[in-house]
Design a protein around this motif. Sequence first.
Motif, PDB file in Angstrom:
ATOM      1  N   LEU A 111      25.105 -23.580 -21.256  1.00 44.86           N
ATOM      2  CA  LEU A 111      26.245 -23.618 -22.017  1.00 44.86           C
ATOM      3  C   LEU A 111      27.441 -24.278 -21.207  1.00 44.86           C
ATOM      4  N   GLU A 112      27.328 -24.346 -20.051  1.00 47.41           N
ATOM      5  CA  GLU A 112      28.221 -24.978 -19.229  1.00 47.41           C
ATOM      6  C   GLU A 112      28.124 -26.482 -19.332  1.00 47.41           C
ATOM      7  N   LEU A 113      26.736 -26.702 -19.275  1.00 49.60           N
ATOM      8  CA  LEU A 113      26.281 -28.241 -19.167  1.00 49.60           C
ATOM      9  C   LEU A 113      26.628 -28.888 -20.664  1.00 49.60           C
ATOM     10  N   ARG A 114      26.618 -28.069 -21.575  1.00 50.53           N
ATOM     11  CA  ARG A 114      26.921 -28.612 -22.905  1.00 50.53           C
ATOM     12  C   ARG A 114      28.125 -29.120 -23.004  1.00 50.53           C
ATOM     13  N   ARG A 115      29.008 -28.612 -22.239  1.00 52.30           N
ATOM     14  CA  ARG A 115      30.654 -29.060 -22.120  1.00 52.30           C
ATOM     15  C   ARG A 115      30.798 -30.369 -21.209  1.00 52.30           C
ATOM     16  N   ARG A 116      29.794 -30.454 -20.135  1.00 57.90           N
ATOM     17  CA  ARG A 116      29.714 -31.629 -19.277  1.00 57.90           C
ATOM     18  C   ARG A 116      29.008 -32.663 -19.621  1.00 57.90           C
ATOM     19  N   LYS A 117      28.012 -32.620 -20.584  1.00 52.29           N
ATOM     20  CA  LYS A 117      27.279 -33.721 -21.352  1.00 52.29           C
ATOM     21  C   LYS A 117      26.814 -34.417 -20.272  1.00 52.29           C
ATOM     22  N   PRO A 118      25.762 -33.835 -19.633  1.00 55.69           N
ATOM     23  CA  PRO A 118      24.691 -35.058 -18.812  1.00 55.69           C
ATOM     24  C   PRO A 118      23.860 -35.537 -19.622  1.00 55.69           C
ATOM     25  N   GLU A 119      23.270 -36.790 -19.107  1.00 59.36           N
ATOM     26  CA  GLU A 119      22.564 -37.505 -19.822  1.00 59.36           C
ATOM     27  C   GLU A 119      21.079 -37.206 -19.437  1.00 59.36           C
ATOM     28  N   LEU A 120      20.735 -36.358 -18.366  1.00 58.57           N
ATOM     29  CA  LEU A 120      19.421 -36.070 -18.043  1.00 58.57           C
ATOM     30  C   LEU A 120      19.487 -34.678 -17.362  1.00 58.57           C
ATOM     31  N   ILE A 121      18.764 -33.651 -17.460  1.00 58.22           N
ATOM     32  CA  ILE A 121      18.708 -32.383 -16.793  1.00 58.22           C
ATOM     33  C   ILE A 121      17.308 -32.511 -16.069  1.00 58.22           C
ATOM     34  N   PHE A 122      17.400 -32.223 -14.854  1.00 64.33           N
ATOM     35  CA  PHE A 122      16.353 -32.183 -13.942  1.00 64.33           C
ATOM     36  C   PHE A 122      15.897 -30.867 -13.694  1.00 64.33           C
ATOM     37  N   PHE A 123      14.505 -30.246 -13.863  1.00 62.78           N
ATOM     38  CA  PHE A 123      14.283 -28.931 -13.565  1.00 62.78           C
ATOM     39  C   PHE A 123      13.364 -28.907 -12.481  1.00 62.78           C
ATOM     40  N   GLY A 124      13.611 -28.126 -11.394  1.00 60.32           N
ATOM     41  CA  GLY A 124      12.583 -27.948 -10.309  1.00 60.32           C
ATOM     42  C   GLY A 124      12.184 -26.468 -10.397  1.00 60.32           C
ATOM     43  N   GLY A 173      18.826 -46.400 -16.647  1.00 65.44           N
ATOM     44  CA  GLY A 173      19.826 -46.635 -16.639  1.00 65.44           C
ATOM     45  C   GLY A 173      20.714 -45.238 -16.955  1.00 65.44           C
ATOM     46  N   ILE A 174      20.246 -44.344 -16.371  1.00 68.61           N
ATOM     47  CA  ILE A 174      20.926 -42.868 -16.468  1.00 68.61           C
ATOM     48  C   ILE A 174      21.860 -42.752 -15.202  1.00 68.61           C
ATOM     49  N   GLN A 175      23.289 -42.441 -15.609  1.00 69.75           N
ATOM     50  CA  GLN A 175      24.089 -42.086 -14.400  1.00 69.75           C
ATOM     51  C   GLN A 175      24.587 -40.720 -14.208  1.00 69.75           C
ATOM     52  N   ARG A 176      24.626 -39.972 -15.399  1.00 68.33           N
ATOM     53  CA  ARG A 176      25.231 -38.482 -15.328  1.00 68.33           C
ATOM     54  C   ARG A 176      24.047 -37.587 -15.513  1.00 68.33           C
ATOM     55  N   VAL A 177      23.859 -36.895 -14.309  1.00 68.96           N
ATOM     56  CA  VAL A 177      22.591 -35.878 -14.206  1.00 68.96           C
ATOM     57  C   VAL A 177      22.981 -34.339 -13.793  1.00 68.96           C
ATOM     58  N   ALA A 178      22.209 -33.285 -14.006  1.00 70.20           N
ATOM     59  CA  ALA A 178      22.268 -32.053 -13.711  1.00 70.20           C
ATOM     60  C   ALA A 178      21.110 -31.600 -13.235  1.00 70.20           C
ATOM     61  N   THR A 179      21.245 -30.454 -12.260  1.00 70.02           N
ATOM     62  CA  THR A 179      19.799 -30.069 -11.820  1.00 70.02           C
ATOM     63  C   THR A 179      19.791 -28.590 -12.170  1.00 70.02           C
ATOM     64  N   ILE A 180      18.844 -28.048 -12.477  1.00 68.30           N
ATOM     65  CA  ILE A 180      18.447 -26.643 -12.544  1.00 68.30           C
ATOM     66  C   ILE A 180      16.989 -26.363 -11.761  1.00 68.30           C
TER      67      ILE A 180
END
Length: 415
Positions: A249-262, A199-206
């Motif tokens: 530090l940038e993602l801490r401001r954007r508040k993703p629910e999940l971070i995906f790492f490749g 049920g996660i909608q907000r993600v980011a990737t590194i």
Amino acid sequence: MEAGSHSRRSTQDQSTDAARRRQLMGWLMALALPLPAAARSGIQPRPGNSGEPVAGDESTTLRIGFAGPLSGPSSGVGRSMHDAVLLAVEEANQRGLRIGGKTWRIRLIAQDDRADNATAEYVARYLVGQKVIGVVGHWNSGASLAAAPIYHAAGVIQISPATMSRRFTAQDYPAVFRTIPNNESVGLYSAEYVVRRMGIQRVATIDDRTPFGHGLAEQFSRAVHDRGGQVLGTYSVSEKTSDFNGPLLELRRRKPELIFFGGLDWQAGLLAKAIARLRIDARLMVSPGSVGLPFLMSAAAAGNGTVVFEPGAAAERMPGWKAFRQRYGLRFDSDLHLYASFAYDAAQALLMAVRQSASNDPTVVAQEMHRLRLAGVSGPIAFNAEGDLEKPSFTLYEVQQQRWVPLLQIDGLPR
């Protein structure tokens, strides 16, 4: 190098060997030649049946290669895969191999590519020069992609037990195969699970900028977007860095629910620690190849809650795992990594194709591999026209109390 084992030597002997290795390294670098695996990795000849041909019998010797990281951060999985391939070779020699009315011996030649693209090219040229019929390798996508054109030009079969980049089998090379799914499938299933099940909608990737890590992160991002999710940012770091402060530090401001790492397991563990240190309230999803001790040791308690989709069934659910683990344990003292089963199946597929075609011509053997139906340790092995598995399996794992726990198995390609 032929099959080897770890021997116990005195400190004085080790110091002498180290000096010799440094001297040999200098000579070979000057000559632009690949460093023999024994000099780089310390693998020594093991006693017993190692697949070594009888002296003077080279005309009936079938050579196959292994290429993977036998030194460096990924050496644990590399050694385990090497030993699994060696086990397959030894078992095949015990059964016997007949080609053209003669009994043949199988010889394993192993090389350490250090999970490095440039080294992989040298290794590929060395193995081609050794007249191998096929190579089980490489471990990481960058190394496999660097080596693939060299094998292809020489007509050598390449079957990888670990390369996931979609590009690997999309090159239209008729003798390229793999015994695990590609990252396109993993990315789709990962996104589906994150959006639909978590049920996660907000993600980011590194990602680590490698063909494997970057390709997987891109596929995940596209699939999340296609399912109505929001990708807050995509970031790339060096594959060797331990500093994630910039993107985090940038993602801490954007508040993703999940971070995906490749990227690889040890680096993923450091990322988990950084997320916890910066008090970012986001789950972490990592790349295949992370299930094992390196991630757990690197992440420690910060790794709890991390999830990953790995290729294949969980070990205890693999049809041939129990017997394979027993045979492996009796033969080797190295840790048994999850990817050893895929390496064993890769060697088994190559050797079964040789046996069924009764040929040492790699073109004929590759054609037979496309027709192969093998009940492997990891599951059924059959390849499509591109060399990908026809019916792959995937398992979702989560770190609970600093242990990898399988939660869900999915069979078949995503639709």
